[in-house]
Design an enzyme around this catalytic site. Sequence first.
Site, PDB file in Angstrom:
ATOM      1  N   THR A 155      45.715  25.263  21.216  1.00 51.82           N
ATOM      2  CA  THR A 155      44.364  25.693  20.849  1.00 51.82           C
ATOM      3  C   THR A 155      43.769  26.585  21.927  1.00 51.82           C
ATOM      4  O   THR A 155      43.103  27.591  21.624  1.00 51.82           O
ATOM      5  CB  THR A 155      43.461  24.463  20.618  1.00 51.82           C
ATOM      6  OG1 THR A 155      44.015  23.670  19.578  1.00 51.82           O
ATOM      7  CG2 THR A 155      42.049  24.892  20.235  1.00 51.82           C
ATOM      8  N   HIS A 158      45.098  29.950  21.395  1.00 46.86           N
ATOM      9  CA  HIS A 158      44.422  30.627  20.277  1.00 46.86           C
ATOM     10  C   HIS A 158      43.082  31.204  20.739  1.00 46.86           C
ATOM     11  O   HIS A 158      42.717  32.330  20.382  1.00 46.86           O
ATOM     12  CB  HIS A 158      44.188  29.651  19.123  1.00 46.86           C
ATOM     13  CG  HIS A 158      45.409  29.357  18.311  1.00 46.86           C
ATOM     14  ND1 HIS A 158      46.177  30.341  17.710  1.00 46.86           N
ATOM     15  CD2 HIS A 158      46.006  28.176  17.983  1.00 46.86           C
ATOM     16  CE1 HIS A 158      47.183  29.779  17.057  1.00 46.86           C
ATOM     17  NE2 HIS A 158      47.099  28.475  17.210  1.00 46.86           N
TER      18      HIS A 158
END
Length: 349
Positions: free
Chosen positions: A42, A45
């Site tokens: 994450t 990202h």
Amino acid sequence: MTDVLAVRYVGARSLDTAPASTSPPGPGEVELAPAYVGICGTDLHIFHGDMDTRVAAPAVIGHEMSGRIVRVGADVEGWRPGDHVTVMPLRWDGTCPACAAGHRHICHHLDFIGIDSPGAMQQRWTVPASVLVRLPDTLPLDRAALVEPTAVAVHDVGRAQVRAGERVVVVGGGPVGVLIALVARASGAEVRVVEPGTHRRLLAEELGLTTWDPAARDVAELVAEWTAGAGADVAFEVSGAAAGVETAVDVLAVRGRLCLVAIHPRPREVNLHRFFWRELTIVGARLYDRDDFERAVTLVADGTVPADRLISKVVPLAEASSAFDVLEAGGDVMKVLLDCTDRSEGEAA
């Protein structure tokens, strides 16, 4: 005391280092000195700019952490400076339909700390005392930084209802995939890990896991041989790839369970006829609850999850950009940690 630092996401593929806030914690809050912070998918990202609609730059990110309490605010009971802790980085509203149904960890208005609000990539971090999870003083803090991803694995294995003696296929041998395999094995399951990367396969094998290279042999054929044609009871899709979804569905036995772990940024084709024909079940697994975290602490502390073997590299906080570059390059890397220790305070690693 010298200035303490925070690493901030400031835009796609761009981080900076800035002074961190050191204001006293308010009522119900504690100030932490993070020791180690892991970088997860994450975080990558966010770094790529893929979550700019959710993450308002400049933003301190990071949620896989371990550290110590520095200061305690008013109305905080049961905690004191020096306690070793990690953080379950979730705050919920307690009033939405999900919360009312007992599913607070997927609250409709969830604040995921480190994404929706300031995270752990800083040398001082103030959080609500309610999110603290106690760590044993004997657990090294670098290993304790893997409690959060281990809690993910505990939740995933629970969502899939893995039972002793079942045959489990984990598609994707990255950090979370290996953690799922270890937790499933600890539950008494027989496990196979499907991973194309040589380094990750070798590491999983060093941990006693059996691996398959999908480029070398058809995985469905391997599962058929392993199960005398029955198929796997459970498959975990952790790769995030379309081919991974196809493999996870194809290997399942009649009434097998597919647990979707990876975040797929775009819709995938799924063989629904196979779901119909074999009466398959698919479950999503997003986060965790406190019981998952408590179980994860135990698994890391007792060595069931050999966290030290999964740590590929430790990088000083001030060099966070290079840590992201290492992960971007791929290759012989599993977990990369940022060392947030404030050496001016004489904190031990």
